[in-house]
Design a protein around this motif. Sequence first.
Motif: not given
Lengths: 518, 122, 124, 955, 163, 89
Positions: D55-62, D77-85, D485-490
């Motif tokens: 996730v930290l190197d930008g992948q989104v796990i679904t 389900f999906f796991l991105d930065g925000l989700g991870l945080l 995470a912020a990337g995921a937000v924006t």
Amino acid sequence: MNHWVIAPVILPALLAPLIGFVMRHDIQLARIASVTGTVALAVIALGLAALAAGGSTEVYYLGNWPAPFGIVLVLDRLSALMVLITSVLALIVLIHAIATGWDARGRHFHALFQFQLMGICGAFLTGDIFNLFVFFEVLLIASYGLMIHSGGRERMRAGLQYVVINLAGSTLFLFALGTLYATTGTLNIADLAVRLQEIPAEEAALVRVAAMLLMIVFAVKAALFPVQFWLPGTYANAPGPVAALFAIMTKVGAYAILRIHTLVFGPGIEATDGLAGSWLFPAAVVTIAVGAFGVLGARRLMPLIAFSVVGSMGTLMIAVSAFTPTATTAALYYLVHSTFAAAALFLLADLVIARREADGLRAQPAIVQNGLFAALFFAGAIAMAGMPPLSGFLGKLLVLDALRAPEVITWAWSAVLISSLMTIVGFARAGSLLFWKSTAIEAPAAPEGEGEGEELPTPAEPANAGTAEIAPVMVALAVLVMLSVFAGPVADYLDGTTAQLFDREGYVTSVIGTETES
Amino acid sequence: MEIVVATSVGALTAAGVYLILRLRAFAVILGLALLSYAVNIFLFASGRLTVNQPPILSPYGEASYTDPLPQALVLTAIVISFGMTAVLVMVALGAHLESGSDRIDLDKPDAGEDEALEGPAQ
Amino acid sequence: MIVLAEILVSLLIVIAGVFGLVGSYGLVKLRDTMQRLHGPTKATTLGVGAALIASILYFTIFKDHLSFHELLITLFLFLTAPITANFIAKAYMVRHIRAKDLPDTGGEYGWAAYDDPPGAFEKE
Amino acid sequence: MTAEDQSLIVIALLPFLGALFPGVMIRAGRNACAIFTALPTALALTMLLIHAPQVLDGQVITAELNWLPQLGLSASFFLDGLGLLFAGMILGVGLLITLYARYYLSGDDPMGQFYTYLLLFQGAMLGIVLSNNILLLLIFWELTSLSSFLLIGYWKHLPEGRQGARMALAVTGAGGLAMIGGMLILGQIVGSYDLTDILAAGDQIRASEWYVPALILILLGAFTKSAQFPFHFWLPHAMAAPTPVSAYLHSATMVKAGVFLMARMWPALSGTPEWFYIVSTIGLITMVLGALIALFKDDLKALLAFSTVSHLGLLTMLLGFGTPMAAVAAVFHIINHLTFKAALFMTAGIVDHEAHTRDIKRLGGLRTLMPVTFTIGTLAALSMAGIIPLNGFLSKEMMLEEASHTDWAGSHYAVPILATIGALLSVAYSFRFIVHVFLGPVRDDYPHKPHDPSFGMWAAPALLVGLVVLIGLQPVLVEPLVKIAAGAVTGGDLPDFHLKIWHGITPALYMSIVAVLGGAVLLAMHAPLDRIWIAAPRPEAKAIFDRLMGVCVGLSRRITEATHDGALTRYLAIFVVATVALGFAAWRGGSMPAPTRGLLPIPPMAAVGWILLLVATASMVAVHRNRFRALVVMGVIGLTISVGFVYLSAPDLALTQISVETVTIMFLLLALHYMPKSSPIESGAVRRVRDGVIAIAAGCGVGALAYAFMLRDTATIADYHLANSYEGGGGTNVVNVILVDFRGYDTYGEIIVLGIAGLIIFALMEALLSGPAARKLRNTDYSKDRSRDRHPLMMVVATRVMMPIAVVVGIYIFLRGHNQPGGGFVAGLVISIALLMQYMASGFAWTQSRQRIEYHAMIGLGAVIAGLTGAGAWLAGRPFLTSAFGYVHIPPIEEFELATAMLFDLGVFLTVLGAVMLMLYSLSRIARYAGETMNVEPMDYDPSDRTRLARQGEN
Amino acid sequence: MIHRIIPHPILSLTLLLVWLGLVNTVSLGNLLLGAFLGLTVPMLTGAYWPNRPRLRRPLVVIEYILVVLWDIVVANVLVAKIIVFKKNDDIRSHWVNVPLELRSPEAITVLAGTITMTPGTVSASLSADGCSILVHCLHTDDPDAERDGIKQRYERRLMEIFE
Amino acid sequence: MIEVALLFAFACFGLGLLMCLWRLTKGPDSADRILALDTMVINVIALLILYGIWKGTAVYFEVSMLVAMVGFVSTVAYCRFVLRGDIIE
Ligand code: NA
Ligand code: NA
């Protein structure tokens, strides 16, 4: 012709007299027979459901007379589904009634119970409108007996009201049938569908009246505003298991509207175009409100649940009123859900009240197994209020999702959403009073507000509820869990059901088109 | 003749409705009985009126008969309403004996069975 | 012959009508209930009786098949009319006539409606 | 770039699976219980951390499971930065809370329950942050409301607990429902409930006319959850929960769900003026207001609660700004707030646990008594105050920085100034936390002498404070997490930035200096301010809420009890009115063809009948109060109707009507004996007029309807019945053939109805005689001025002849029913009437004693015979009720017919007879109970006996 | 023995006739069926008719029937006159007590019936011990004559028949 | 000729029925009402017989017979109610 189609009617119809007259002095024997019969019924219903799942419409020509001249039974996915629900519910209720000893508190419980099943199954299976009336009467009169089972002051008076209101309903039914026969000259539902297509709009006045009167008749059963008033009093005063069984009775009304006002007076019939829906919708909305107010304002547990049933009927009928396939699927899903949710709550309430001094919503010393009952109540409540994870939430979503038409969306959504909030709050109040606050009171301490001119407190049994008493509630809740876990497959079946229901031609050809053998 | 039947049905219905709106169980019973008469005639009339053409097949010749089906339906209806009336009467009697009054309306629900809300934290 | 029969039948029918009417008229005209009680017994006996005989003759002669089931009704009425009259009379008496206004039975027991039968108390 | 991995589902479900254990494990002891709670959490956390690098190197796990495709609901389900945080926070803090609670909960608290609820809640939260389907998200959203309800109400015996729980449920539940609406609208706009689709369709959403309603509904959900003004009031009351709950729900997780949702929906919803003004304004107000209230709270937990409210406001405001850097600041502050606030809650918990009070006014000077706690608390509080170099400082600087260049409705200063005030206040209450609790002289009046707790209890907060310091000094450590995470937000595009302590001399620096100094000053003058505050009038949220609830409940109750008061007569009136009105409306909707039938003439006799019926009906209404008279009148009506049926070619109907009539009246007479003989006048003139109008309307409606269709012909199916009655049904009485053959199934149901009626009446009688009614019967004297002859001689004798004749008549009517008017039903009634005659003559008891007839069995037999006759057709492979008939000819007897239909009719006959007799039997049982004696002789007195006795006497 | 099979021979005969009356045709089948019913039905209902009154002198029975029928016709006309033409004030009704020698309930019933059916008189009640009948005369100037008439014309014959 | 006679008889019995109705509504005693009802029944029987002659059919015979039987039973029941309260004690 498949003789199993009529089994759900004949089995209880033959069993009941035996129980009522041969075994009337031996409750144990009657219990065994009753349970055996109900299990058999469930098995048969399962078989029929499997049979219908194929998508074919089984028609049973009674007396071997060709339709529309004789009476026919029609087994399609819808009727099979309803019969299945009935039998499963019946089994749950029966076990409860036996475990709690309700069945022994008056005469002829099991005979009446079987007759009740006969009536309900008959109503679901028949393809003849007058025969529908007859079986309505069978299930009604049996329900009178069950309603006043074991007597008692309040119950008798409530029972009297129940009987009167339903007799009025039956009378109206006959007026409707008279008008219908006078204008169409037939009683067979398929034939009615055919003849309705032939009636031009400008000659439709009388048949429209018939359609409307029929809808009111069914609305009485389905407890729709403005003919829902009877329900709370009846259910609140009926014996717990009977109230639970009645969960299916309201659905009989819903079923009849679905069947008749989709197949006969439904979409595409210009004579009665949009007649049903335009009146059902507002009625359903108000019904939802009535239920919500009742739940929030309830003073006692049984009325609380009864009103939640009213509300659920409103939600169900608001979906029906759209008369679109998606909405009907939603309605059917919600129908199954609300039946078992209501049953679970009534059975639970029965167990709880049996252990409290009265069913007033007031704190009393904690009952035995307070925690267990609290948990079960919580589950039942979230089911009824339509909270996840139980099927109520999915049902609600399905209903909301199906009601997107701009002219209905605002009313429908706000009604459903606001009412569920009120229901949640109402049940939360009740639960916290019944199960939480009670823990704050020491057992010997006298409950506040004692003896306010209320009926004699039922002697609280300290006895722990055995497995047999808890199991039915558990099973009912388990059904709800299954319903939400396997929502996909269930919805598939229901989609098929709806498709079949809206396929007027298919129904007509399978009933009238085919010739009887011999 | 039609007018006779129609008015009779109407009168019976009106009387029946008036009686079921009374406050005593017995009046309601009478009202329902009248209503059942009314509806039986109504249902019967849905086969249209004929004189002296009972649906009893005569062995000789082409006789014309009235519509037998509504008659059968009415018979069924009569029998059912008989059973219903009997039960109703018995239930009414039961309610009267149990509660000492044959009023049809229930007494108002007695208030104050629970606290409306838990008072503010004491 | 046929004409005679017709006349006879018609006559009987007319008689039936007349007596039926008189019976009912008595019901309206007479002053007190006991008197009125006499009216219907006429209508019953002669009125209906005549009608039944007329029917018998009519069917036997004109529809030429022996018909006598009307006799059953006659039998019926003859059996029942006295009983009903008796009951109605008592229904009136117990409410409006005191025992002492009636002639004495001459026996040790009064009239049935007013006095318990012999040995009634052994049963209670 | 997304990667499919079903293990995500496992992560999401682990807490729920785990929830099954604590309840069981509690039997194995508290430690086992705690461990089995920690295990699933730890497991899930590890699995999450395994995914972290990806996730930290930008992948989104679904991961996706189909659930309810018809609805577009899938367990995806999906796991991105925000989700991870957030997932990290939820699980990490969850673990710490588990540990902490193990020591916090006392022996008599049901720990199993607590951990079960905790795990349920954890699962719900996890579900929210991992859902890739907004319907799924809704489900978890509601689940958090429910599970938090259970957690807050955990101490059932405390009214605060119960009320707090219900308040939280009501508020968040309401928000949740609003959000359902919003989400469904979103789904409608986008045409999919998949979050990824929705986030991608931001422009489409913002363009839609449904945007504003959707936005408002969703924000309602978010604001209520995150206790934003004006919904902030529930949070402090939720503090009645055990401290671990407060620490978990009300600082780390649940209240952040709202913030999370806004962050989640940021790409889809933000970027419009509506968004900016609603969100940032509400946030700003909440921040300041929360801080202000916090300053004056004396309960440690209340103080922390309102500070949480304030910080949530801060986050909301930042998200409201809608700029990428604001998003960054928000994400960063989420992390920081989590660390120091959780630590503070635990500290408060420790203090409470040790000193047995949370009241600041009773504390102070704990520094020397519990140094460890002091250190932890102080560091965390300083971070909350935003003191350099702790992590709180960094994110606060970023916040002020963003605030400093945000215009609000054209004004440059509104936001910066308010933001500074907010910061200033938060400094003040943070300092107060330190000064009034720990500093100052040691007191001797603590409710309980405090000292540092066991390691297990301070380990968790210590760890968190460690993070506070670490992140403060080395923000780079969390930079990647914040970035992603912020990337995921924006939604991807972020300006290049670095988290660092020193940004140089910026407006933000001045603002925070002002804040710190001002805060110190404010604390210095706390005592006088506090007095003012207490004196000052302010709305008491709880009271308002309670009143609101009371009003709602009271109103509902009034509405309900006014409408559902058991006034059946009103129900019926409404029923009738509705029916007439709707029927009329339906009729108006169409028109009618011209009449096709001529009218039949009205011969004088018919006119007479007409008059009879109308007069009788009218007098029925007139005399209904005199019940006996009413019954006599009813007899007239019945008689007239049957004659009418005869005239209108329905002899069968006439037979049935007249016999049913009689039995019904008998039954009514029997019942009337035990009921009042007259009804009082109870309804006033108005009421009677009203009912009259309703009745006439109904009458006219029905009459008109009947008249309308009697003038028009319709082709009916009955021609078939006429045509096939003889050949197919073997009977010339078509009505009877319909009853026993064409529609025998109806008749079957009908006799069942009668059988049931018999049963019910019997059962009811039994119930009555075993209840209070029995006493009433015994004590009431029903024998008022009755004639003295019970069984008159004449009646008895007449019956001896009549009864057999009647029986023969019955048999006759039965046998000929198939071809002539009659049939099983009428026959049954005739025989019953014959028996009735006997009963009236010699009494029920005597008759029964002479010859016992089992009416129960008779009903059963009838029903079964009818049923089996129908089922017999199966043997021939024919459907139920298929009839068979044949003509028998045994010389010299003329030929006669045998038909299965007659067997069926026999069933009908038996059922009817049995049912009617059982009904009468039941009533006579009641009579016996009412103290009637049973006569041993058929008649009152048999004169012939007396003479015989006399003769015996002589000789 | 024969009594056990046919407790009431006359009743059985009546029932046979009733049956024939009902079917309204005389045929072998119906005769058999009627006879069958005539035997079985009394057995079923026999329980309610414990004692077995015996009829003597059938000729007197016929005579009695004819007398009664004739009286009915005549008296009907008389009473019709009274009802139609007499003014209410001129109608003098009387209660008459007719003491009985008859003892058999059947006989008493027949007498009472006869009194009622022959217009102008209605038997209103028996005495509690069944030893006299209370008769209501619509219009008579000489109640005692009425009583003697009843006793002479009817009771005497019934004594011969029943006692 | 028979037709005429029948019409006359119909008229008589019809009139009779109305007279009974009058007595039934006027009373004054319940005995009068019962009597009136009983007389109605008898008139109806006669009417049915005559109607049978009029239509030359025997179909209505059972009805008249049943009316006779039923009329008796209900009259007795009414009276017993007045006399004893409980009609089948
Ligand atoms: Na029937
Ligand atoms: Na009826």
